[in-house]
Design a protein around this motif. Structure first.
Motif, PDB file in Angstrom:
ATOM      1  N   PRO A   7       0.657  -1.210  -0.153  1.00 38.76           N
ATOM      2  CA  PRO A   7      -0.223  -0.221  -0.029  1.00 38.76           C
ATOM      3  C   PRO A   7       0.729   1.165   0.070  1.00 38.76           C
ATOM      4  O   PRO A   7       0.557   2.278  -0.769  1.00 38.76           O
ATOM      5  N   LEU A   8       1.940   1.345   0.820  1.00 39.40           N
ATOM      6  CA  LEU A   8       2.837   2.472   0.737  1.00 39.40           C
ATOM      7  C   LEU A   8       3.378   2.563  -0.556  1.00 39.40           C
ATOM      8  O   LEU A   8       3.601   3.899  -0.805  1.00 39.40           O
ATOM      9  N   LEU A   9       3.847   1.696  -1.185  1.00 36.80           N
ATOM     10  CA  LEU A   9       4.622   1.616  -2.599  1.00 36.80           C
ATOM     11  C   LEU A   9       3.667   2.232  -3.517  1.00 36.80           C
ATOM     12  O   LEU A   9       3.819   3.316  -4.433  1.00 36.80           O
ATOM     13  N   PHE A  10       2.335   1.781  -3.342  1.00 31.46           N
ATOM     14  CA  PHE A  10       1.429   2.046  -4.590  1.00 31.46           C
ATOM     15  C   PHE A  10       0.887   3.670  -4.535  1.00 31.46           C
ATOM     16  O   PHE A  10       0.961   4.267  -5.219  1.00 31.46           O
ATOM     17  N   LEU A  11       0.625   4.009  -3.271  1.00 30.25           N
ATOM     18  CA  LEU A  11       0.051   5.264  -2.894  1.00 30.25           C
ATOM     19  C   LEU A  11       1.194   6.321  -3.043  1.00 30.25           C
ATOM     20  O   LEU A  11       0.853   7.502  -3.915  1.00 30.25           O
ATOM     21  N   ASN A  12       2.329   6.274  -2.893  1.00 33.66           N
ATOM     22  CA  ASN A  12       3.664   7.063  -3.054  1.00 33.66           C
ATOM     23  C   ASN A  12       3.711   7.318  -4.382  1.00 33.66           C
ATOM     24  O   ASN A  12       4.068   8.334  -4.903  1.00 33.66           O
ATOM     25  N   LEU A  13       4.001   6.141  -5.249  1.00 35.80           N
ATOM     26  CA  LEU A  13       4.088   6.266  -6.590  1.00 35.80           C
ATOM     27  C   LEU A  13       3.076   6.909  -7.247  1.00 35.80           C
ATOM     28  O   LEU A  13       3.192   7.557  -8.312  1.00 35.80           O
ATOM     29  N   TYR A  19       1.633  14.172  -9.406  1.00 39.25           N
ATOM     30  CA  TYR A  19       2.304  15.660  -9.574  1.00 39.25           C
ATOM     31  C   TYR A  19       2.762  15.799 -11.167  1.00 39.25           C
ATOM     32  O   TYR A  19       2.802  16.955 -11.351  1.00 39.25           O
ATOM     33  N   ILE A  20       3.171  14.703 -11.697  1.00 40.49           N
ATOM     34  CA  ILE A  20       3.846  14.845 -12.807  1.00 40.49           C
ATOM     35  C   ILE A  20       2.762  15.164 -14.177  1.00 40.49           C
ATOM     36  O   ILE A  20       2.982  16.156 -14.691  1.00 40.49           O
ATOM     37  N   LEU A  21       1.793  14.487 -13.893  1.00 37.55           N
ATOM     38  CA  LEU A  21       0.603  14.626 -15.123  1.00 37.55           C
ATOM     39  C   LEU A  21       0.079  15.861 -14.701  1.00 37.55           C
ATOM     40  O   LEU A  21      -0.142  16.519 -15.744  1.00 37.55           O
ATOM     41  N   THR A  79       2.310  -2.480 -14.657  1.00 39.76           N
ATOM     42  CA  THR A  79       1.148  -2.780 -15.303  1.00 39.76           C
ATOM     43  C   THR A  79      -0.058  -2.068 -14.621  1.00 39.76           C
ATOM     44  O   THR A  79      -1.076  -1.467 -15.272  1.00 39.76           O
ATOM     45  N   VAL A  80      -0.155  -2.042 -13.477  1.00 38.47           N
ATOM     46  CA  VAL A  80      -1.252  -1.351 -12.623  1.00 38.47           C
ATOM     47  C   VAL A  80      -1.172   0.302 -13.050  1.00 38.47           C
ATOM     48  O   VAL A  80      -2.190   0.894 -13.231  1.00 38.47           O
ATOM     49  N   TYR A  81       0.135   0.883 -13.420  1.00 38.45           N
ATOM     50  CA  TYR A  81       0.027   2.194 -13.181  1.00 38.45           C
ATOM     51  C   TYR A  81      -0.338   2.605 -14.758  1.00 38.45           C
ATOM     52  O   TYR A  81      -0.714   3.428 -15.235  1.00 38.45           O
ATOM     53  N   ASP A  82      -0.032   1.580 -15.764  1.00 42.57           N
ATOM     54  CA  ASP A  82      -0.471   1.625 -17.091  1.00 42.57           C
ATOM     55  C   ASP A  82      -2.054   2.009 -17.217  1.00 42.57           C
ATOM     56  O   ASP A  82      -2.536   2.898 -17.796  1.00 42.57           O
ATOM     57  N   LYS A  99       8.829   7.163 -19.488  1.00 40.86           N
ATOM     58  CA  LYS A  99       9.390   8.323 -18.795  1.00 40.86           C
ATOM     59  C   LYS A  99       8.677   8.719 -17.435  1.00 40.86           C
ATOM     60  O   LYS A  99       9.196   8.907 -16.641  1.00 40.86           O
ATOM     61  N   LEU A 100       7.411   8.720 -17.814  1.00 46.58           N
ATOM     62  CA  LEU A 100       6.385   8.897 -16.591  1.00 46.58           C
ATOM     63  C   LEU A 100       6.940   7.925 -15.316  1.00 46.58           C
ATOM     64  O   LEU A 100       6.903   8.374 -14.133  1.00 46.58           O
ATOM     65  N   TYR A 101       6.965   6.706 -15.496  1.00 48.16           N
ATOM     66  CA  TYR A 101       7.277   5.599 -14.543  1.00 48.16           C
ATOM     67  C   TYR A 101       8.728   5.788 -14.003  1.00 48.16           C
ATOM     68  O   TYR A 101       8.799   5.639 -12.938  1.00 48.16           O
ATOM     69  N   ASP A 102       9.548   6.080 -14.908  1.00 48.07           N
ATOM     70  CA  ASP A 102      11.009   6.302 -14.429  1.00 48.07           C
ATOM     71  C   ASP A 102      10.998   7.555 -13.442  1.00 48.07           C
ATOM     72  O   ASP A 102      11.605   7.526 -12.332  1.00 48.07           O
TER      73      ASP A 102
END
Length: 390
Positions: A7-13, A19-21, A79-82, A99-102
């Protein structure tokens, strides 16, 4: 590895992604009375953010996310973030999504490295959620979803011991250890070296509840202090003034996890030769068939509730967002993509299992939100099937 890390990894990413979008959407924003049908407006920006946040904090989604479970591979999480990034009228091609994921991963890796104490990872998460609430402050229903996740975080994590938080931090660092992607914003601030590795500071406040280094105390068998020895630590440390708030509302004190793109700085990424090779090896390991592949896909099916991306239809399939300065840069990035990413694709049809099909159908039904306004589909028919009603 900790089973409470996901949950911490998912929410922070996810927070870094928003922010970027938001920064890119603002940069490409056109006033509503001057915009053509294929250009962004402020209304479109808010709609994209609302759609993504609503999907990200869906109640059933969060219930699955907070179940104790080990982290899955980078490919599975990617895949989740895609899917999440395309839960709106916005469209990203493969190079922009890479680039977004990086950017997302390197930003959160930096924050984890700089946390004064392991428990402060939770404060970083709260900073992300505080900022997300600011992005969707005009949507009470979605704000309620984020507040519910806040309460889940406090219920699950505020009672954990320092040792459990240390294990969570170690699990996060193991997940990020092979990622050394150069980011211009870090290079310009001199917090990242040319090889993609971060520079850890030797100054600033020490962790809450600890003293500034420089003194060694010795005690006898009765617990009485018998000797003090001073030493030079070579840094410029100060005592922490107060602890950050772990409540729903409060001063987090810690600034890690806040929006570093708010000053309109560029967010370009560059990959050094050594970093590119190590990243390629890590990607190849994640793409190659392995015994956990089917289990990871099953996990994604549970988590995403059977999300499916429809083919674009109609004259306006959706707005395209470019994370590069020009289209030429985006095309060049796509051409330099490692070859192994295009090969060894594993196709698994999870819907062949009747019991799983019924479960996914049930989850899908619970994801429908009836009290939200129905958006016109003239600009974005190519949405995730599951999120048609959001």
């Amino acid at each position: 590895m900790s089973v409470r890390t996901l949950p911490l990894l998912f929410l922070n990413l996810g927070g870094e992604m928003l922010y970027i979008l938001d920064q890119r959407l603002r940069a490409q924003n056109i006033p509503g009375d001057k915009a053509r049908k294929d250009e962004w407006t402020e209304v479109d920006r808010k709609r994209v953010l609302n759609d993504i946040v609503s999907t990200m904090f869906n109640r059933k989604f969060m219930e699955e996310l907070f179940k104790p479970q080990e982290l899955y591979s980078k490919k599975a999480l990617r895949t989740v973030y895609d899917r999440l990034a395309h839960a709106s009228i916005m469209r990203l091609n493969q190079a922009s999504m890479d680039k977004l994921y990086d950017l997302m991963t390197m930003a959160f890796k930096y924050q984890v490295l700089l946390c004064p104490r392991p428990k402060d990872v939770l404060l970083v998460t709260f900073n992300h959620l505080d900022a997300i609430k600011g992005l969707i402050q005009d949507s009470p229903t979605i704000l309620h979803q984020v507040d519910e996740t806040f309460r889940q975080l406090m219920e699950v994590y505020c009672g954990l011991s320092a040792g459990e938080f240390q294990l969570i931090r170690q699990t996060l660092l193991i997940f990020f250890q092979d990622l050394h992607i150069r980011v211009s914003i870090f290079l310009k601030d001199k917090v990242q070296n040319s090889n993609g590795r971060f520079v850890l500071p030797v100054s600033g406040p020490v962790p809450w509840g600890t003293e500034v280094p420089g003194l060694i105390r010795m005690f006898n068998h009765k617990g009485e202090e018998v000797k003090k020895i001073k030493f030079k630590h070579g840094g410029n440390y100060v005592t922490a003034t107060k602890e950050g708030s772990f409540e729903l509302y409060g001063d987090r004190v810690l600034k890690l996890g806040t929006n570093m793109y708010s000053l309109n700085r560029p967010v370009d990424t560059q990959t050094s030769g050594a970093s590119k090779n190590s990243t390629s090896r890590a990607q190849q390991e994640n793409i190659a068939p392995n015994p956990l592949a089917k289990e990871e896909l099953n996990f994604l099916a549970r988590l995403m509730g059977g999300m499916e991306i429809k083919n674009p239809s109609g004259p306006e399939p959706g707005f395209r967002l470019n994370l590069f300065t020009t289209d030429e840069e985006e095309e060049q990035a796509a051409l330099t993509k490692p070859e192994e990413l295009d090969n060894k694709v594993i196709n698994i049809q999870a819907m062949q299992d009747q019991q799983r099909s019924e479960e996914l159908a049930r989850i899908l039904g619970e994801l429908e939100v009836t009290d939200q306004p129905r958006w016109s589909t003239s600009k974005g028919d190519d949405l995730l099937a599951m999120m048609d009603e959001l």
